[in-house]
Design an enzyme around this catalytic site. Sequence first.
Site, mmCIF file in Angstrom:
data_model
loop_
_atom_site.group_PDB
_atom_site.id
_atom_site.type_symbol
_atom_site.label_atom_id
_atom_site.label_comp_id
_atom_site.label_asym_id
_atom_site.label_seq_id
_atom_site.Cartn_x
_atom_site.Cartn_y
_atom_site.Cartn_z
ATOM 1 N N CYS A 38 0.823 -1.215 0.000
ATOM 2 C CA CYS A 38 0.000 0.000 0.000
ATOM 3 C C CYS A 38 0.855 1.262 0.000
ATOM 4 C CB CYS A 38 -0.912 -0.021 1.226
ATOM 5 S SG CYS A 38 -1.691 1.555 1.564
ATOM 6 N N LYS A 47 -1.781 7.181 -5.785
ATOM 7 C CA LYS A 47 -2.610 8.372 -5.532
ATOM 8 C C LYS A 47 -1.810 9.652 -5.766
ATOM 9 C CE LYS A 47 -4.907 6.017 -5.790
ATOM 10 N NZ LYS A 47 -4.843 4.585 -5.604
ATOM 11 N N ALA A 110 10.646 -14.084 7.646
ATOM 12 C CA ALA A 110 10.231 -15.079 8.644
ATOM 13 C C ALA A 110 9.669 -16.328 7.989
ATOM 14 C CB ALA A 110 9.165 -14.466 9.550
ATOM 15 N N GLY A 175 -9.339 -4.284 -14.280
ATOM 16 C CA GLY A 175 -9.718 -4.272 -12.870
ATOM 17 C C GLY A 175 -9.297 -2.941 -12.282
ATOM 18 N N ILE A 177 -6.544 -1.942 -10.653
ATOM 19 C CA ILE A 177 -5.192 -1.465 -10.952
ATOM 20 C C ILE A 177 -5.083 -1.022 -12.407
ATOM 21 C CG2 ILE A 177 -2.757 -2.157 -11.138
ATOM 22 C CD1 ILE A 177 -3.106 -3.860 -8.680
ATOM 23 N N GLY A 264 -4.633 -9.245 -11.634
ATOM 24 C CA GLY A 264 -4.873 -9.776 -10.286
ATOM 25 C C GLY A 264 -3.579 -9.984 -9.513
ATOM 26 N N ARG A 265 -3.743 -10.356 -8.245
ATOM 27 C CA ARG A 265 -2.590 -10.548 -7.372
ATOM 28 C C ARG A 265 -2.697 -11.899 -6.688
ATOM 29 N NH1 ARG A 265 0.295 -5.951 -6.357
ATOM 30 N NH2 ARG A 265 0.960 -6.696 -4.317
ATOM 31 N N HIS A 446 -25.827 22.517 1.747
ATOM 32 C CA HIS A 446 -25.924 22.944 0.352
ATOM 33 C C HIS A 446 -24.991 24.119 0.108
ATOM 34 C CE1 HIS A 446 -27.726 23.774 -3.532
ATOM 35 N NE2 HIS A 446 -27.732 25.056 -3.197
HETATM 36 P P1 NAD Z 1 -8.599 -7.361 -10.324
HETATM 37 O O1 NAD Z 1 -8.929 -8.744 -9.963
HETATM 38 O O2 NAD Z 1 -9.335 -6.219 -9.730
HETATM 39 O O3 NAD Z 1 -8.727 -7.184 -11.911
HETATM 40 C C1 NAD Z 1 -8.042 -8.001 -12.823
HETATM 41 C C2 NAD Z 1 -8.711 -7.863 -14.171
HETATM 42 O O4 NAD Z 1 -7.947 -8.587 -15.111
HETATM 43 C C3 NAD Z 1 -10.122 -8.435 -14.176
HETATM 44 O O5 NAD Z 1 -10.989 -7.499 -14.772
HETATM 45 C C4 NAD Z 1 -9.963 -9.698 -15.015
HETATM 46 O O6 NAD Z 1 -11.142 -10.031 -15.720
HETATM 47 C C5 NAD Z 1 -8.835 -9.291 -15.961
HETATM 48 N N1 NAD Z 1 -8.119 -10.411 -16.550
HETATM 49 C C6 NAD Z 1 -7.767 -11.565 -15.953
HETATM 50 N N2 NAD Z 1 -7.138 -12.370 -16.847
HETATM 51 C C7 NAD Z 1 -7.108 -11.693 -18.019
HETATM 52 C C8 NAD Z 1 -6.614 -11.989 -19.338
HETATM 53 N N3 NAD Z 1 -6.055 -13.165 -19.595
HETATM 54 N N4 NAD Z 1 -6.736 -11.046 -20.316
HETATM 55 C C9 NAD Z 1 -7.333 -9.870 -20.048
HETATM 56 N N5 NAD Z 1 -7.833 -9.552 -18.828
HETATM 57 C C10 NAD Z 1 -7.722 -10.442 -17.837
HETATM 58 O O7 NAD Z 1 -7.030 -7.249 -10.095
HETATM 59 P P2 NAD Z 1 -6.058 -5.987 -10.061
HETATM 60 O O8 NAD Z 1 -6.656 -4.813 -10.744
HETATM 61 O O9 NAD Z 1 -4.753 -6.515 -10.555
HETATM 62 O O10 NAD Z 1 -5.966 -5.659 -8.516
HETATM 63 C C11 NAD Z 1 -5.483 -6.658 -7.601
HETATM 64 C C12 NAD Z 1 -6.102 -6.472 -6.253
HETATM 65 O O11 NAD Z 1 -5.633 -5.283 -5.657
HETATM 66 C C13 NAD Z 1 -7.605 -6.407 -6.305
HETATM 67 O O12 NAD Z 1 -8.148 -7.251 -5.333
HETATM 68 C C14 NAD Z 1 -7.900 -4.973 -6.020
HETATM 69 O O13 NAD Z 1 -9.124 -4.813 -5.320
HETATM 70 C C15 NAD Z 1 -6.712 -4.516 -5.176
HETATM 71 N N6 NAD Z 1 -6.476 -3.102 -5.408
HETATM 72 C C16 NAD Z 1 -7.365 -2.199 -4.942
HETATM 73 C C17 NAD Z 1 -7.186 -0.855 -5.205
HETATM 74 C C18 NAD Z 1 -8.196 0.145 -4.711
HETATM 75 O O14 NAD Z 1 -9.032 -0.202 -3.903
HETATM 76 N N7 NAD Z 1 -8.203 1.386 -5.195
HETATM 77 C C19 NAD Z 1 -6.116 -0.427 -5.956
HETATM 78 C C20 NAD Z 1 -5.241 -1.373 -6.414
HETATM 79 C C21 NAD Z 1 -5.431 -2.706 -6.133
#
Ligand code: NAD
Length: 453
Positions: A38, A47, A110, A175, A177, A264-265, A446
């Site tokens: 983070c 941000k 660890a 997604g 990110i 994703g992560r 307001h």
């Molecule tokens: P995510 O799971 O939010 O999104 C991943 C996206 O990649 C999805 O839309 C998925 O359908 C797509 N995808 C997967 N495989 C694919 C493929 N082969 N080809 C094309 N698209 C594909 O993951 P993220 O955006 O990497 O974020 C990771 C985690 O970190 C999430 O859980 C997110 O909530 C968290 N995060 C949150 C914030 C925030 O709250 N502002 C910011 C950054 C990260």
Amino acid sequence: MKIIIIGAGPGGYETALLAAGRGIETILIESGEVGGTCLNEGCIPTKSLCRSAEMFENIKKSGEFGVNADNVSIDFRRVQERKTQIVGQLRNGVEGLLRNRLVTFVAGKASMVDSHTVSVAPDGTEYSADYIIIATGSSAARLPVEGCGLNGVLTSKEMLDIDAVPERLCVIGAGVIGLEFASVFAAFGSKVTILEYCREILPRFDGDLAKRLRQSLGRRGIEIITQAAVQKIRENPDGSLEVDYLRKEKSGTVASDKVLMAVGRKANVEGLNLESAGVEYSAKGIRVDADMRTTSPSVYAIGDVNGIMMLAHAAVFQGKKALDHICGKTDMIDLSVMPSAVFTMPEAASVGLTEDECKEKGIQYICLKSFFRANGKAVCLGETDGFCKIVVGTEGLDSENSGESSGRIIGCHIYGPHSADLVAEMTAVISRHTTLEEFRAIIHSHPTLGEVL
Ligand code: NAD
């Protein structure tokens, strides 16, 4: 009582501060920088970039506000310096708090020896405690396609450290990110193309919101190709990249200078030697119960590593939940009411149930919508793009009352200016089981953006 916490991200360090504040002897072990993903390579640095991008966009359109600001340009080196300064400042703050609260900080990696003991590399010193809380977070996943390891194919961590704005950026994954980086780099001047596997962006958000946000990002020049399955990434002799994808059985290619992998992560469980402590895990992460306790009674797992909800504030409150359970303290934390936000331009935010979730769960509901274009403050800000949707449950209505006014508010989905802040109010409302009628009796000043609610 003595507690060991592994990982000093928001989940780990906040829980350590809370534990030490309650007089518990607390050891915090971290192999990298205090602050975790983070603070060092996630929420905070992005941000900072978002703010630079927003500032740039605002100045570019300032003519319509009667401000003359010709020849505006972006100094990306300065953008990155500001980001580094902010991260350093906040990290110093956390380190200071840990010192003040007398948390014992151990630098190193660890691994579990048994359910009460860890060993810390490189020197192998062992530490024991009554309870161990694992808060090791997650790392960016890479698509297992040919070319995913090429030089210009970056994760969000690497993307944060680039030294120039790429002319063309291909983002894989729409997604949270992917969209944040797409929004930022489009503002800085990159030609951005997003490839998303699903039918719609932000698959976990309200479908209506996602559709409108996609259209809004499209109007800013971001090309979004949904239902696209990436096949491979190729490198040209000049170092530029080509991303091949398949969409409805037709192949396509996106030419790009950098590729961001945002699909994703994955939970950081490697090297923790969880088996030796009897802690079960799957590809999703460490298995925990509602109190964040793992399959080993003295071991808890909070934050991204349990895969429940990868959000910094989720990690913090899961940590509180775990600590309360350890201390035998009952609390009022409801982890099911978890706000989330996407810091695109405009922002999007969500809390509670979406319409799709209501349908899946068989919950009767109605939706109420309002639009920022009818909000005086938004009009003055020149930020009228967006809407707010409130989902109200209509089950178990008091028959004395008619229709919508007697139901509980169960969801809120907003996209538009400052929606990440606006959703906080609805989080309070939903977590305290407020009805629409009760909410309608609450006065909003307001002219404010909050009136959109
Ligand atoms: P995510 O799971 O939010 O999104 C991943 C996206 O990649 C999805 O839309 C998925 O359908 C797509 N995808 C997967 N495989 C694919 C493929 N082969 N080809 C094309 N698209 C594909 O993951 P993220 O955006 O990497 O974020 C990771 C985690 O970190 C999430 O859980 C997110 O909530 C968290 N995060 C949150 C914030 C925030 O709250 N502002 C910011 C950054 C990260």
